[in-house]
Write an enzyme that holds these catalytic residues in place. Structure first.
Site, PDB file in Angstrom:
ATOM      1  CG  ASP A   1      34.551  15.861  19.318  1.00  0.00           C
ATOM      2  OD1 ASP A   1      33.876  16.256  18.352  1.00  0.00           O
ATOM      3  OD2 ASP A   1      34.303  14.807  19.917  1.00  0.00           O
TER       4      ASP A   1
ATOM      5  CE  LYS B   1      32.991   8.582  24.755  1.00  0.00           C
ATOM      6  NZ  LYS B   1      31.704   8.811  24.076  1.00  0.00           N
TER       7      LYS B   1
ATOM      8  CG  ASP C   1      34.082  14.298  14.710  1.00  0.00           C
ATOM      9  OD1 ASP C   1      35.264  13.885  14.687  1.00  0.00           O
ATOM     10  OD2 ASP C   1      33.174  13.686  15.284  1.00  0.00           O
TER      11      ASP C   1
END
Length: 355
Positions: free
Chosen positions: A218, A160, A109
């Site tokens: 992305d 993250k 992706d």
């Protein structure tokens, strides 16, 4: 060189487009998204790719067979989702290279224009166990944050974090030494981001960061998917898989953009799709058989197979599933998604009062 291509995800962020089609097979600038990755892998010297499949696994082999874009293809399916590391380890049983050879790992992706050859060269020069493509972004808190030292060696892998120490993020393209893949525990869920890379760094293995700021995207959300297709059509990212030259629009065989229609901004008009006179379509993806009636406006949107937009309707940042129908006078905005075969009657949804 051999590669592993991770294509097992369900693509839930892209529903309803991925209800019937895996995300990596969605038409992007006129061809399945993976076609662009296969063409780039070939250009980088990849001879053979192992597809790590799971969701709707059979559709990948049906789409590409055992060879496409000059690359030999094989398919390994996960019986149950194994995470990124587990998928890589599971697919590795189909590799044929030696233990010290480099193996390219691609995410299904990611649209990227970075220099894969240079990434592999850095990996081999450093004698690394793994080398990650890293790219700087404005908001690294939404991604895996990857600091490096003065020699380019990765010092940590922070998934993250709300307080990032660098703007460098994991861009989703890796070069592994084959024996580093074989060290991943088989037959269980493993995350390379949360488990494999941190453990490699802690153990003292050489993990390098290849930092490059070329085009990177992305495509996991509808907005990003539309952007990726649009950028390819406009030539902002080159791809030899494109079925036509770059320009304001890409019109596939059998499509009918009628005189008096305004179509551009990187729009793709799929096979058998129709745009009637007086309609305006900008920066959008019209899949095969889609229909845009006179006076309608479609902007930054995706129309699924055989979806229909009625006269005077307005779509801005919208996704229509396969066979969905938007009746005349509707006004759809702001990320709205219409599921397959759903039909909205005339002026059923409005954001303004001038119907």
């Amino acid at each position: 060189m051999e590669a592993i291509l991770l294509v097992g995800g369900q693509g839930t962020r892209l529903r309803p487009l991925t209800i019937s089609t895996p995300k990596p097979l969605l038409p992007t600038a006129g061809v399945p998204f993976l076609a662009h990755q296969l063409a780039r892998a070939k250009a980088a010297g990849v001879k053979r790719i192992v597809f790590a499949t799971s969701y709707r696994a059979g559709m990948f082999e049906a789409a590409f067979g055992d060879r496409a874009y000059g690359v030999d293809l094989v398919y390994v399916c996960e019986d149950e989702p194994l995470g990124t590391g587990g998928a890589i380890r599971n697919a590795a049983r189909a590799l044929t290279c030696g233990s010290e050879e480099p193996v390219l790992v691609l995410n299904g992706d990611i649209l990227s224009g970075h220099d894969v050859v240079s990434q592999v060269a850095l990996h081999e020069k450093a004698g690394a166990a793994a080398t990650l493509h890293l790219t700087p972004v404005e908001d690294p808190s939404r991604f895996g944050c990857v600091p490096t030292d003065g020699r380019g060696r990765v010092t940590a892998f922070l998934e993250k974090t709300p307080d990032p120490v660098t703007d460098q993020i994991n861009a989703g393209c890796y070069v592994f030494r084959r024996d580093a893949i074989d060290a991943i525990p088989p037959g269980r869920v493993v995350s390379v981001e949360r488990e494999t890379f941190p453990e490699m760094i802690t153990s003292g293995a050489v993990v390098m960061g290849y930092v490059e700021s070329e085009y990177w995207l992305d495509v996991g959300t509808p907005q990003a998917f539309v952007q990726g297709s649009r950028d390819l059509v406009l030539g902002r990212l080159e791809s030899s898989a494109m079925p036509g030259p770059p320009g304001e629009l890409l019109v596939l065989e059998g499509a009918d953009v009628r005189e008096g229609a305004t179509v551009g901004g990187g729009t793709t008009v799929g096979r058998g799709a129709v745009v009637e006179p007086g309609a305006t379509v900008t920066g959008s993806v019209l899949l095969d058989g889609a229909f845009v009636a006179e006076g309608a406006t479609v902007h930054d949107s995706v129309l699924g197979h055989d979806a229909r937009v009625g006269p005077g309707a307005v779509l801005d940042g919208v996704v229509l599933g396969d066979g969905a129908v938007v009746g005349p006078g509707n006004e759809l905005r702001g990320g709205l998604r219409v599921w397959p075969e759903v039909e909205l009657p005339a002026t059923a949804v409005r954001f303004s009062a001038d119907a």
